[in-house]
Design a protein around this motif. Structure first.
Motif, mmCIF file in Angstrom:
data_model
loop_
_atom_site.group_PDB
_atom_site.id
_atom_site.type_symbol
_atom_site.label_atom_id
_atom_site.label_comp_id
_atom_site.label_asym_id
_atom_site.label_seq_id
_atom_site.Cartn_x
_atom_site.Cartn_y
_atom_site.Cartn_z
ATOM 1 N N PHE A 114 -29.021 1.203 -1.783
ATOM 2 C CA PHE A 114 -29.697 0.369 -0.792
ATOM 3 C C PHE A 114 -29.438 0.855 0.628
ATOM 4 C CE2 PHE A 114 -29.458 -3.157 2.259
ATOM 5 C CZ PHE A 114 -30.784 -3.585 2.232
ATOM 6 N N ARG A 131 -32.076 2.421 3.236
ATOM 7 C CA ARG A 131 -32.324 1.626 4.438
ATOM 8 C C ARG A 131 -31.945 2.373 5.705
ATOM 9 N NH1 ARG A 131 -28.528 -1.304 7.511
ATOM 10 N NH2 ARG A 131 -29.170 -3.349 8.306
ATOM 11 N N ARG A 136 -35.012 -0.700 -7.721
ATOM 12 C CA ARG A 136 -35.283 -1.886 -6.899
ATOM 13 C C ARG A 136 -34.597 -1.781 -5.542
ATOM 14 N NH1 ARG A 136 -33.121 -5.342 -10.112
ATOM 15 N NH2 ARG A 136 -34.904 -5.278 -11.514
ATOM 16 N N GLN A 137 -33.416 -1.198 -5.507
ATOM 17 C CA GLN A 137 -32.691 -1.062 -4.236
ATOM 18 C C GLN A 137 -33.376 -0.080 -3.292
ATOM 19 O OE1 GLN A 137 -30.480 -3.181 -3.441
ATOM 20 N NE2 GLN A 137 -30.330 -4.057 -5.505
ATOM 21 N N PHE A 176 -36.656 0.347 -3.137
ATOM 22 C CA PHE A 176 -37.768 -0.443 -2.590
ATOM 23 C C PHE A 176 -37.271 -1.416 -1.522
ATOM 24 C CE2 PHE A 176 -40.318 -4.328 -2.622
ATOM 25 C CZ PHE A 176 -41.564 -3.810 -2.280
ATOM 26 N N ARG A 177 -36.166 -2.082 -1.788
ATOM 27 C CA ARG A 177 -35.629 -3.059 -0.845
ATOM 28 C C ARG A 177 -35.172 -2.397 0.453
ATOM 29 N NH1 ARG A 177 -31.178 -5.412 -1.973
ATOM 30 N NH2 ARG A 177 -31.605 -7.168 -0.599
ATOM 31 N N GLN A 181 -38.326 -1.778 2.374
ATOM 32 C CA GLN A 181 -38.883 -3.062 2.791
ATOM 33 C C GLN A 181 -38.139 -3.640 3.992
ATOM 34 O OE1 GLN A 181 -38.175 -6.441 0.148
ATOM 35 N NE2 GLN A 181 -40.329 -7.018 0.323
ATOM 36 N N TRP A 182 -36.830 -3.497 4.001
ATOM 37 C CA TRP A 182 -36.025 -4.045 5.102
ATOM 38 C C TRP A 182 -36.518 -3.509 6.446
ATOM 39 C CZ3 TRP A 182 -33.229 -2.405 9.200
ATOM 40 C CH2 TRP A 182 -32.352 -3.311 9.796
ATOM 41 N N THR A 210 -39.572 -5.197 7.886
ATOM 42 C CA THR A 210 -39.460 -6.639 8.142
ATOM 43 C C THR A 210 -38.364 -6.974 9.145
ATOM 44 O OG1 THR A 210 -38.008 -6.874 6.201
ATOM 45 C CG2 THR A 210 -40.365 -7.260 5.860
ATOM 46 N N GLY A 259 -29.248 -7.479 4.939
ATOM 47 C CA GLY A 259 -30.230 -7.443 3.871
ATOM 48 C C GLY A 259 -29.657 -7.219 2.486
ATOM 49 N N TYR A 260 -28.338 -7.294 2.344
ATOM 50 C CA TYR A 260 -27.725 -7.071 1.033
ATOM 51 C C TYR A 260 -26.765 -8.207 0.745
ATOM 52 C CZ TYR A 260 -25.918 -4.429 -2.956
ATOM 53 O OH TYR A 260 -25.605 -4.016 -4.225
#
Length: 303
Positions: free
Chosen positions: A231, A235, A279-280, A282-283, A286-287, A290, A299-300
């Motif tokens: 993640f 990020r 998934r991480q 993508f997250r 996404q962070w 946003t 965000g975690y």
């Protein structure tokens, strides 16, 4: 002689940190040193284990896990040295290490941040770090110098480099006060690259010396393929570019990273049956779409 403040952060790794403190005890010599340990959200009471090894230790308990940058910043605020040496707790120093670093700083007042030759703890003849090439801000890629080469003395010299290594960084207090502390919004990864950019902006150079050697137990903290690592690596790569690149570079990298690099990574992880890691990724992307580049929302969950 000037006081050296050695700052390290422990995150539930008491045995690793004890070995770190023992290496400081063995190899600091007669230099004036203060050792500051920030204990990030410990699950147990470790202070006595650390002070048994290093009675003079300045122990700071942090009730919250503030990450690499937050922990080091806390240590910096409690330090009194003219020189500040940030060392990972999963490192062990060698004989003459501190003297070699100080000699290099004293010989070149243009140095802002200085890192030593870093070798793998489990393969002590193998190099992990001998500097970095400059960053390509369109791809957020650069290369490590010397990585996994056998140490034959080829890097036992000093030179300007693209970036320091977060496992070991030395600076002068007066330069730090001009550049500023590390940014806690990264939490893990890329904060040292961002910090190097701050020193460059005040006209200082980023430097490497192979005259000082340290051993590093890489990826002890978060694991080599943990959700936390995936993640924040995802990020923070984009966040770093958002904070340090030109407008054109930001646009080019965002397109390249969002529509090529990360989708490919997700497909690879799904192919390895690692949907949680996919998934991480993508997250992490996404962070960035946003949150502002100065957001303190990590965000975690679970840190």
């Amino acid at each position: 002689m000037s006081l050296i403040s050695i700052i390290t952060v422990n995150y539930n790794q008491p045995e690793v940190t004890v070995a770190f403190l023992q290496s400081i005890r063995r190899h600091a010599g007669d230099l004036p040193v203060e050792v500051i340990l920030v204990d990030n959200a410990p699950q147990g009471s470790y202070e006595s284990q650390f002070t048994d090894v290093y009675p003079e230790l300045i122990y700071i308990l942090s009730e919250q896990n503030t990450g690499f940058a937050g922990g080091n910043n806390m240590g910096i605020r409690h330090s009194g040295g003219d020189y500040l040496l940030l060392l990972n707790n999963d490192t062990e120093i060698t004989e003459g290490f501190l003297t070699a670093l100080l000699d290099e700083m004293d010989a070149n007042p243009q140095i802002g941040l200085l890192s030593p030759l870093i070798k793998y703890f489990d393969e002590k003849d193998r190099i992990q770090y001998a500097g970095f090439t400059p960053m390509n801000y369109y791809t957020a890629r650069n290369n490590g110098i010397g990585n996994y080469e056998i140490d034959r003395g080829q890097y036992h010299k000093s030179y300007e480099t693209g970036f320091c290594h977060g496992a070991a960084m030395l600076c002068r207090r007066k330069d730090l006060e001009a550049a500023g502390l590390m940014e806690t919004l990264y939490f893990l990864y890329y904060e040292e690259l961002d910090w190097c950019e701050k020193f460059k902006r005040i006209g200082k150079k980023i430097w490497f010396t192979g005259k000082a050697v340290i051993y590093h137990k890489e990826s002890v903290s978060v694991g080599k393929m943990s959700p936390l690592k995936i993640f924040f690596m995802t990020r923070n790569r984009l966040l770093y570019i958002r904070r340090n690149a030109s407008f054109l570079q930001k646009i080019a990298f965002s397109v390249y990273y969002t529509f090529f690099v990360c989708p490919l990574k997700i497909v690879q992880l799904l192919g390895k049956r690692r949907p949680g890691l996919a998934r991480q990724v993508f997250r992490g992307i996404q962070w960035n779409f946003t949150h502002s580049k100065n957001s303190t929302d990590l965000g975690y969950k679970g840190i």
